[in-house]
Design a protein around this motif. Structure first.
Motif, PDB file in Angstrom:
ATOM      1  N   LYS A 236       0.826  -1.205   0.000  1.00 33.05           N
ATOM      2  CA  LYS A 236       0.000   0.000   0.000  1.00 33.05           C
ATOM      3  C   LYS A 236       0.862   1.258   0.000  1.00 33.05           C
ATOM      4  O   LYS A 236       1.694   1.466   0.883  1.00 33.05           O
ATOM      5  N   PRO A 239      -0.944   7.711   1.319  1.00 28.52           N
ATOM      6  CA  PRO A 239      -1.837   8.649   0.636  1.00 28.52           C
ATOM      7  C   PRO A 239      -1.141   9.921   0.162  1.00 28.52           C
ATOM      8  O   PRO A 239      -1.470  10.451  -0.891  1.00 28.52           O
ATOM      9  N   ASP A 282      -7.070   4.799  -1.290  1.00 27.97           N
ATOM     10  CA  ASP A 282      -7.041   3.688  -0.341  1.00 27.97           C
ATOM     11  C   ASP A 282      -7.640   2.416  -0.933  1.00 27.97           C
ATOM     12  O   ASP A 282      -7.769   1.402  -0.246  1.00 27.97           O
ATOM     13  N   CYS A 283      -7.999   2.438  -2.217  1.00 28.89           N
ATOM     14  CA  CYS A 283      -8.635   1.291  -2.869  1.00 28.89           C
ATOM     15  C   CYS A 283      -7.655   0.538  -3.764  1.00 28.89           C
ATOM     16  O   CYS A 283      -6.682   1.112  -4.270  1.00 28.89           O
ATOM     17  N   ARG A 343     -11.590  -2.346  -1.593  1.00 26.09           N
ATOM     18  CA  ARG A 343     -10.657  -1.776  -0.623  1.00 26.09           C
ATOM     19  C   ARG A 343     -10.255  -2.870   0.362  1.00 26.09           C
ATOM     20  O   ARG A 343     -11.112  -3.608   0.867  1.00 26.09           O
ATOM     21  N   THR A 345      -9.167  -4.098   3.915  1.00 29.74           N
ATOM     22  CA  THR A 345      -9.379  -3.573   5.266  1.00 29.74           C
ATOM     23  C   THR A 345      -8.511  -4.262   6.322  1.00 29.74           C
ATOM     24  O   THR A 345      -8.445  -3.806   7.459  1.00 29.74           O
TER      25      THR A 345
END
Length: 440
Positions: A236, A239, A282-283, A343, A345
């Motif tokens: 990930k 952001p 975040d997806c 997304r 989690t």
């Protein structure tokens, strides 16, 4: 064989790959490579390829595969102990590396007819657990990637990701599928020659660490006249970095794609298109062509794809098995769907990623314990924390780096007076995870 990926009408003189030394491989060289490796290593054998991003080693991979051998792709920097374990466990019959060819045994059989490529489940750590692929599975993913990224024959990616890593391998395969030219490099983003070669590239793919470093090195100010596409996967992206890269791509007229995958899926599963990226950093995006996604009753992301592996292997006998997955993979990642996008989690299992390579925390514990260092592990992507009751943390740190070739900046070894335990005396991994989030 993967040669079926190559466009039928391609000019044999088209350059397939060029490396840091200027050595060049052409699409028309495939027949010669096949003949060379069929002669060097006779029969059908299990061959360990110690990979380096050079024309000789890339050519060895293509030639061995074309000659009908089953190959295990490993890092040329793999720890000797890990390589010895793999040779014994899988009865590997030959090793091919930058230093040459070592024949270990005559062909012993027991390899399934469809078996083509095996990858380690834990990247550079050389985990003894392998992922088994047929050529058709790898080709399906490559064609899908070429489709959704709109790859073209005039593309020239800077192929700096090691190709024993599934992401790096997919960059090579997907560009082969359109007759593009691969710019192979062994240089890192911190080295001047890397940037010199990047000037010739139309795209670059990387894990979060690579893009963090590219931004620190002022990617936006670099003279990159041919650049068209940035591609991120392997964990990930933060952001802030995602927004910066999105804005940069928008201003420069580039494309920027965030992708999600797992080695077991060949490896790409989903992608976040540039026009859906704003507000959705975040997806993991939407399924790639040919793939469908579902969320099970317990929240697990389930993948249906023609690129799903044949199955795992933990010893030579497993290499005789056919496809036991039937195109379905339970990822172990918990997911939800938001505005038509998926997304992640959380995770159901004890895995993290270090610079894009998936690492089993259980594997790390087992191997270090086997050499006299009882440890417990926790952490998150790009931050592995090893807890030890040994007050000499430097000894444990040195052993971990020697065994797994972990990037030093992503490894933290901490001393505990005693491991936290639950009432049943089992390790309290929840408590360890909480401790790992604290500053060391």
């Amino acid at each position: 064989m993967l040669a079926a990926l190559i466009p039928a009408n391609i000019d044999p003189q088209t350059v397939l790959a060029v490396d840091d030394t200027g050595e060049t491989l052409h699409y028309g060289d495939l027949d010669a490579l096949r003949a060379t490796w069929a002669t060097k290593i006779s029969g059908r054998r299990l061959v360990a390829v110690l990979c380096a991003n050079t024309v000789p080693m890339f050519g060895a991979y293509i030639g061995l595969q074309a000659a009908g051998h089953a190959v295990i792709l490993l890092s040329s920097k793999i720890a000797p102990e890990a390589l010895e374990d793999l040779i014994a466990r899988y009865k590997i019959e030959a090793v091919v590396g930058p230093e040459g060819v070592e024949l270990l045994a005559e062909p012993a059989g027991g390899l399934h007819d469809d078996l083509s490529v095996c990858l380690s489940t834990s990247g550079s750590t050389g985990s003894p657990k392998l992922v088994r692929f047929s050529t058709a599975q790898l080709a399906a993913n490559a064609v899908s990637i070429a489709d959704y990224l709109d790859l073209e024959a005039d593309d020239a990616p800077l192929a700096h990701l090691p190709f024993e890593y599934s992401f790096g391998l997919s960059v090579l395969h997907s560009h082969m599928a359109v007759g593009a030219t691969l710019l192979l490099t062994e240089h890192s983003v911190m080295q001047k020659p890397f940037w010199e070669r990047l000037k010739e590239a139309t795209s670059i793919a990387g894990v979060p660490f690579h893009f963090e470093m590219l931004l620190r090195m002022r990617l936006g100010r670099a003279d990159l006249p041919k650049m068209r596409t940035l591609v991120q996967a392997g964990g990930k992206l933060g952001p802030k970095e995602a927004q910066t890269l999105y804005d940069m791509a928008h201003d420069k007229g580039w494309k920027f794609h965030i992708m999600y995958g797992q080695t077991e899926a060949g490896p790409r599963i989903s992608w976040l298109p540039f026009d859906r990226m704003a507000g959705h950093f975040d997806c993991i995006g939407q399924p790639i062509p040919g793939v469908t996604l579902e969320i099970s009753d317990d929240g697990d992301l389930v993948v249906n794809s023609p690129a799903i592996m044949m199955g795992y292997a933990e010893g030579r006998a497993d290499l005789a098995q056919g496809d036991v997955m039937d195109g379905v993979l339970h990822t172990g990642d918990l997911a939800e769907r938001v505005e038509g996008l998926y997304r992640i989690t959380g995770r159901k299992s004890r895995f993290i990623k270090l610079q894009g390579n998936r690492v089993s925390l259980g594997d790390v514990e087992t191997r270090l314990q086997s050499i006299g260092h009882p440890v417990c592990c926790a952490g998150r992507d790009d931050a592995l924390v090893i807890f030890t009751e040994n007050s000499d943390t430097d000894v444990v740190r040195t052993a971990a780096i020697a065994q797994f070739s972990f990037p030093a900046r992503s490894l933290d070894v901490r001393h505990l007076a005693a491991f936290p335990r639950r009432s049943n005396d089992k390790i309290d991994y929840g408590a360890l995870q909480a401790l790992s989030e604290l500053e060391g």
